[in-house]
Scaffold this motif. Structure first.
Motif, PDB file in Angstrom:
ATOM      1  N   UNK A  98       0.847  -1.188   0.000  1.00 18.31           N
ATOM      2  CA  UNK A  98       0.000   0.000   0.000  1.00 18.31           C
ATOM      3  C   UNK A  98       0.884   1.240   0.000  1.00 18.31           C
ATOM      4  N   UNK A  99       0.512   2.288  -0.743  1.00 13.06           N
ATOM      5  CA  UNK A  99       1.306   3.529  -0.750  1.00 13.06           C
ATOM      6  C   UNK A  99       1.533   4.072   0.664  1.00 13.06           C
ATOM      7  N   UNK A 100       2.709   4.645   0.874  1.00 16.57           N
ATOM      8  CA  UNK A 100       3.098   5.100   2.209  1.00 16.57           C
ATOM      9  C   UNK A 100       2.118   6.116   2.789  1.00 16.57           C
ATOM     10  N   UNK A 101       1.599   7.004   1.959  1.00 18.28           N
ATOM     11  CA  UNK A 101       0.671   8.012   2.459  1.00 18.28           C
ATOM     12  C   UNK A 101      -0.563   7.404   3.101  1.00 18.28           C
ATOM     13  N   UNK A 102      -1.119   6.378   2.480  1.00 17.84           N
ATOM     14  CA  UNK A 102      -2.295   5.714   3.030  1.00 17.84           C
ATOM     15  C   UNK A 102      -1.933   4.914   4.282  1.00 17.84           C
ATOM     16  N   UNK A 103      -0.755   4.344   4.295  1.00 19.09           N
ATOM     17  CA  UNK A 103      -0.318   3.609   5.493  1.00 19.09           C
ATOM     18  C   UNK A 103      -0.164   4.562   6.673  1.00 19.09           C
ATOM     19  N   UNK A 104       0.370   5.739   6.421  1.00 20.62           N
ATOM     20  CA  UNK A 104       0.520   6.734   7.485  1.00 20.62           C
ATOM     21  C   UNK A 104      -0.846   7.213   7.991  1.00 20.62           C
ATOM     22  N   UNK A 105      -1.789   7.366   7.073  1.00 18.73           N
ATOM     23  CA  UNK A 105      -3.135   7.763   7.480  1.00 18.73           C
ATOM     24  C   UNK A 105      -3.756   6.702   8.381  1.00 18.73           C
ATOM     25  N   UNK A 106      -3.510   5.438   8.068  1.00 13.30           N
ATOM     26  CA  UNK A 106      -4.036   4.346   8.900  1.00 13.30           C
ATOM     27  C   UNK A 106      -3.412   4.386  10.296  1.00 13.30           C
ATOM     28  N   UNK A 107      -2.096   4.621  10.365  1.00 17.10           N
ATOM     29  CA  UNK A 107      -1.428   4.723  11.665  1.00 17.10           C
ATOM     30  C   UNK A 107      -1.997   5.876  12.490  1.00 17.10           C
ATOM     31  N   UNK A 108      -2.201   6.998  11.839  1.00  7.60           N
ATOM     32  CA  UNK A 108      -2.720   8.172  12.534  1.00  7.60           C
ATOM     33  C   UNK A 108      -4.127   7.923  13.043  1.00  7.60           C
ATOM     34  N   UNK A 109      -4.956   7.326  12.199  1.00  4.77           N
ATOM     35  CA  UNK A 109      -6.335   7.033  12.603  1.00  4.77           C
ATOM     36  C   UNK A 109      -6.362   6.070  13.785  1.00  4.77           C
ATOM     37  N   UNK A 110      -5.513   5.046  13.751  1.00  5.22           N
ATOM     38  CA  UNK A 110      -5.441   4.103  14.863  1.00  5.22           C
ATOM     39  C   UNK A 110      -4.988   4.806  16.140  1.00  5.22           C
ATOM     40  N   UNK A 111      -4.002   5.691  16.017  1.00  9.73           N
ATOM     41  CA  UNK A 111      -3.497   6.418  17.185  1.00  9.73           C
ATOM     42  C   UNK A 111      -4.578   7.296  17.806  1.00  9.73           C
ATOM     43  N   UNK A 112      -5.353   7.967  16.964  1.00  8.58           N
ATOM     44  CA  UNK A 112      -6.415   8.831  17.488  1.00  8.58           C
ATOM     45  C   UNK A 112      -7.487   8.020  18.210  1.00  8.58           C
ATOM     46  N   UNK A 113      -7.779   6.825  17.700  1.00 10.33           N
ATOM     47  CA  UNK A 113      -8.740   5.963  18.391  1.00 10.33           C
ATOM     48  C   UNK A 113      -8.185   5.514  19.741  1.00 10.33           C
ATOM     49  N   UNK A 114      -6.867   5.274  19.784  1.00 11.48           N
ATOM     50  CA  UNK A 114      -6.242   4.760  21.005  1.00 11.48           C
ATOM     51  C   UNK A 114      -6.001   5.851  22.047  1.00 11.48           C
ATOM     52  N   UNK A 115      -6.171   7.107  21.676  1.00 10.49           N
ATOM     53  CA  UNK A 115      -6.081   8.175  22.670  1.00 10.49           C
ATOM     54  C   UNK A 115      -7.083   7.917  23.790  1.00 10.49           C
ATOM     55  N   UNK A 116      -8.269   7.470  23.429  1.00  8.49           N
ATOM     56  CA  UNK A 116      -9.320   7.220  24.427  1.00  8.49           C
ATOM     57  C   UNK A 116      -9.254   5.833  25.026  1.00  8.49           C
ATOM     58  N   UNK A 117      -8.836   4.855  24.251  1.00 14.56           N
ATOM     59  CA  UNK A 117      -8.939   3.463  24.710  1.00 14.56           C
ATOM     60  C   UNK A 117      -7.601   2.802  25.017  1.00 14.56           C
ATOM     61  N   UNK A 118      -6.495   3.452  24.657  1.00 19.97           N
ATOM     62  CA  UNK A 118      -5.191   2.834  24.877  1.00 19.97           C
ATOM     63  C   UNK A 118      -4.297   3.677  25.760  1.00 19.97           C
ATOM     64  N   UNK A 119      -3.029   3.383  25.727  1.00 18.04           N
ATOM     65  CA  UNK A 119      -2.042   4.092  26.539  1.00 18.04           C
ATOM     66  C   UNK A 119      -1.229   5.037  25.662  1.00 18.04           C
ATOM     67  N   UNK A 120      -0.410   5.853  26.333  1.00 17.71           N
ATOM     68  CA  UNK A 120       0.496   6.732  25.589  1.00 17.71           C
ATOM     69  C   UNK A 120       1.438   5.899  24.727  1.00 17.71           C
ATOM     70  N   UNK A 161       0.818   3.066  23.345  1.00 19.46           N
ATOM     71  CA  UNK A 161       0.076   2.583  22.167  1.00 19.46           C
ATOM     72  C   UNK A 161       0.044   3.655  21.076  1.00 19.46           C
ATOM     73  N   UNK A 162      -0.226   4.872  21.499  1.00 17.59           N
ATOM     74  CA  UNK A 162      -0.285   5.978  20.542  1.00 17.59           C
ATOM     75  C   UNK A 162       1.096   6.265  19.977  1.00 17.59           C
ATOM     76  N   UNK A 163       2.082   6.326  20.840  1.00 22.31           N
ATOM     77  CA  UNK A 163       3.444   6.664  20.425  1.00 22.31           C
ATOM     78  C   UNK A 163       4.007   5.657  19.435  1.00 22.31           C
ATOM     79  N   UNK A 164       3.714   4.394  19.626  1.00 20.30           N
ATOM     80  CA  UNK A 164       4.267   3.363  18.745  1.00 20.30           C
ATOM     81  C   UNK A 164       3.771   3.518  17.311  1.00 20.30           C
ATOM     82  N   UNK A 165       2.685   4.235  17.147  1.00 17.50           N
ATOM     83  CA  UNK A 165       2.108   4.392  15.813  1.00 17.50           C
ATOM     84  C   UNK A 165       2.471   5.728  15.150  1.00 17.50           C
ATOM     85  N   UNK A 166       2.621   6.781  15.927  1.00 13.31           N
ATOM     86  CA  UNK A 166       2.808   8.094  15.287  1.00 13.31           C
ATOM     87  C   UNK A 166       4.054   8.855  15.716  1.00 13.31           C
TER      88      UNK A 166
END
Length: 221
Positions: free
Chosen positions: A126-148, A150-155
């Motif tokens: 998958x193109x890098x831009x879309x992969x980065x968008x997926x990481x960012x979206x996952x990180x934003x979801x984990x702001x509420x449900x995960x730990x720092x 979890x977020x840091x490992x993605x973004x």
């Protein structure tokens, strides 16, 4: 005069013979090249039409899935997106995966959404831009449900100067840090956004509000 006329006739005959010899030698090659050019042009035009047709069909299918979602037909929308992931063309299968993850998150299944987003982010095809968008979206979801963590490992890798998504990455990290009581770290991240003239206005406004909140709470010391 007769001699001149004779010489001209001889020259003309020689030129005709030379032209004939050249044509006999190179004529088939010239014709072959011309045929190849015509065939290549026809193939290119045909491919373009085929390519556009497939892209248009996938685009229509994606729009239909979004329409179903807007009408509240979640299961039908997910089914349509699943078909697009399997049979879609171009970037649409990936967009379908990202959108399906959003539907899952909106319905409360955040874990499934993060799993899907992480799978997109890990897919090297998958193109890098879309992969980065997926990481960012996952990180934003984990702001509420995960730990720092979890977020840091993605973004964390995206929160650097020069990265186009650094502003959103820093916002996600700042929110995660603030949630875990790391007010000082959060303030630094929000201040980075505020001081970045290239940050989108809406993100700068949110970062400014968070900076004021943290300073006003006295937790940043």
């Amino acid at each position: 005069m007769a001699d001149d006329s004779f010489i001209r006739e001889v020259n003309e005959e020689l030129r005709k013979e030379q032209a004939k010899a050249v044509w006999n030698r190179f004529g088939p090659l010239v014709i072959g090249i011309a045929v190849l050019v015509v065939l290549a042009t026809a193939a290119y035009v045909g491919y373009r039409q085929w390519d556009e047709s497939r892209a248009n069909r996938s685009g229509d299918a994606f729009s239909q899935a979004l329409t179903l979602a807007n009408e509240g037909k979640r299961d039908e929308a997910l089914t349509a997106l699943a078909e697009l992931q399997k049979d879609g063309y171009g970037a649409y299968p990936v967009l379908a995966r990202l959108r399906a993850a959003t539907f899952k998150a909106d319905s409360g299944d955040v874990a499934a959404a993060v799993t899907e987003l992480d799978a997109v982010a890990a897919d090297s095809a998958i193109p890098q831009g879309l992969r980065d968008m997926a990481r960012l979206r996952a990180a934003l979801l984990l702001v509420d449900t995960g730990s720092y963590a979890d977020v840091s490992s993605r973004v964390e890798a995206m929160a650097v100067d020069g990265n186009a998504l650094r502003h959103s990455a820093r916002e996600a990290l700042g929110l995660a840090a603030w949630k875990e009581g790391k007010a000082g770290d959060a303030l630094k991240l929000f201040d980075q956004i505020v001081e970045d003239d290239q940050a989108p206005q809406n993100i700068r406004q949110r970062a400014s509000l968070m900076s004021e909140l943290i300073r006003g709470s006295g937790d940043a010391s």
